[in-house]
Scaffold this active site. Structure first.
Site, PDB file in Angstrom:
ATOM      1  N   ASP A 223      47.834  55.615  -7.115  1.00  0.00           N
ATOM      2  CA  ASP A 223      48.165  56.896  -7.731  1.00  0.00           C
ATOM      3  C   ASP A 223      47.081  57.896  -7.350  1.00  0.00           C
ATOM      4  OD1 ASP A 223      49.408  58.882  -9.404  1.00  0.00           O
ATOM      5  OD2 ASP A 223      50.205  57.246 -10.625  1.00  0.00           O
ATOM      6  N   HIS A 261      63.257  60.140  -7.467  1.00  0.00           N
ATOM      7  CA  HIS A 261      64.129  61.192  -8.021  1.00  0.00           C
ATOM      8  C   HIS A 261      63.369  62.488  -8.287  1.00  0.00           C
ATOM      9  CE1 HIS A 261      63.643  60.663 -12.697  1.00  0.00           C
ATOM     10  NE2 HIS A 261      62.488  60.582 -12.084  1.00  0.00           N
TER      11      HIS A 261
END
Length: 359
Positions: A223, A261
């Site tokens: 991350d 998404h």
């Protein structure tokens, strides 16, 4: 007989009117849910340890007793929406309210609580972006949120610590749910993997559940540096600061939960290309796989509420980010554009599916 364009009878005209009215006022469903969690109603009933009458609930919140009728009306719609049930143990006894499965998922101390997510999504500033969509169509801003607030969703979060904490807590609670289901219900997807990179994995909640279920696996959570800064790994899980658009650490599998998404097709292709590099440069020379958890619009026959909820998510992606919810055909298009050859779909996460993608 009354008539309107395309309407042939009185009943059809009235049905059309009722349909429009329902959509005009549909936001009230969301707002009454928000009021319930802001007032702490699920927790109050839960702590009472038995059904609560309206007067007991009014005292416990507490509210101005002159507004008890307003509370009754709010509870009436929440019962209709199946967030609470009404019970009466004796014929002459006052009706009392109890929790349902849905409202148990709104308890503050519930590890899978949806309350933080609800408050984040129904935030007043975030909801304001929906009013800007007609104007947004005529400009170059990537999202209505950026058009209204003149900042990206990341900048919006950085400038609103309370919202950021709610959203992150909501994502962590969802990760607990997904991690527990995957570890139990989809073991064959992870069996045999020696290494897995969880891209955009935050605090690593899903990765922890998976590597705990498969002790022979080593997990890496990738991350942004500020996200993983200060997080400590364990024997079989470590954290790496980086950018998925630049590189992904080599591994047998790359895991993407609710990541793609958020991004446009072109951005997804770039991410998937980096994932493909990671699994083909792993020591597994046959090439591994990418494991995706996301929605697939229109996949298999679903109840109307499920379809509508997926479409709501798509509108949320459109108004806040550059992403979208995708049909199977749209998913396949970006998989093949990124150089992958085949994929398998497992519809085991309710509105979301697990997708294995192979080079």
């Amino acid at each position: 007989m009354p008539s309107s364009s395309g309407v042939d009878s009185t009943q059809e005209l009235l049905d059309a009117q009722a349909h429009i009215w329902n959509h005009i006022f549909n936001h009230i469903n969301s707002m009454t849910l928000k009021w319930a969690v802001q007032l702490g109603i699920p927790d109050i009933i839960h702590k009472h340890d038995k059904p609560m009458t309206l007067s007991q609930l009014a005292d416990a919140i507490p509210i101005n007793r002159a507004k008890s009728d307003a509370l009754h009306r709010i509870m009436r719609i929440l019962v209709h929406s199946k967030f609470f049930d009404r019970v009466r143990t004796l014929p002459n006894e006052e009706e009392a309210y109890c929790l349902t499965r849905a409202s148990r998922l709104l308890l503050r101390d519930e590890p899978l609580s949806l309350t933080p997510f609800a408050l984040a999504v129904l935030d007043e500033d975030l909801m304001g972006t929906f009013h800007c969509v007609p104007e947004w169509f005529g400009n170059e801003c990537p999202s209505p949120l950026e058009f209204k607030h003149e900042k990206s969703i990341r900048e919006f979060a950085e400038n609103n610590q309370r919202w950021s904490l709610l959203f992150n807590e909501g994502m962590a609670n969802d990760a607990r749910l997904v991690g527990s289901i995957l570890a139990k219900e989809s073991r064959k997807v992870f069996e045999g993997l020696e290494t897995m990179v969880d891209v955009g994995g935050g605090t690593g909640m899903v990765s922890k559940a998976i590597v705990d279920a498969f002790p022979g696996m080593k997990g890496i959570v990738l991350d942004l540096p500020y996200v993983v800064s200060g997080l400590k790994g364990s024997g079989n899980l470590r954290y790496v600061g980086g950018d998925m658009f630049h590189s992904v650490p080599p591994a047998d599998a790359v895991f993407l939960k609710w990541i793609l998404h958020n991004w446009s097709d072109d951005e997804c292709i770039k991410i998937l290309e980096k994932c493909k590099e990671a699994i083909t440069t792993s020591k597994n020379m046959k090439g591994g796989k990418v494991i995706i958890v996301d929605m697939i619009l229109g996949y298999e026959k679903q109840q109307d509420e499920a379809v509508e909820t997926q479409l709501f998510f798509d509108m949320m992606m459109m108004t806040t980010l550059t992403g979208k919810e995708r049909t199977e055909q749209e998913w396949a298009k970006i998989f093949f554009a990124a150089g992958f050859k085949t994929y398998k779909i497992y519809p085991l996460l309710g509105l979301r599916s697990l997708i294995e993608v192979f080079p």
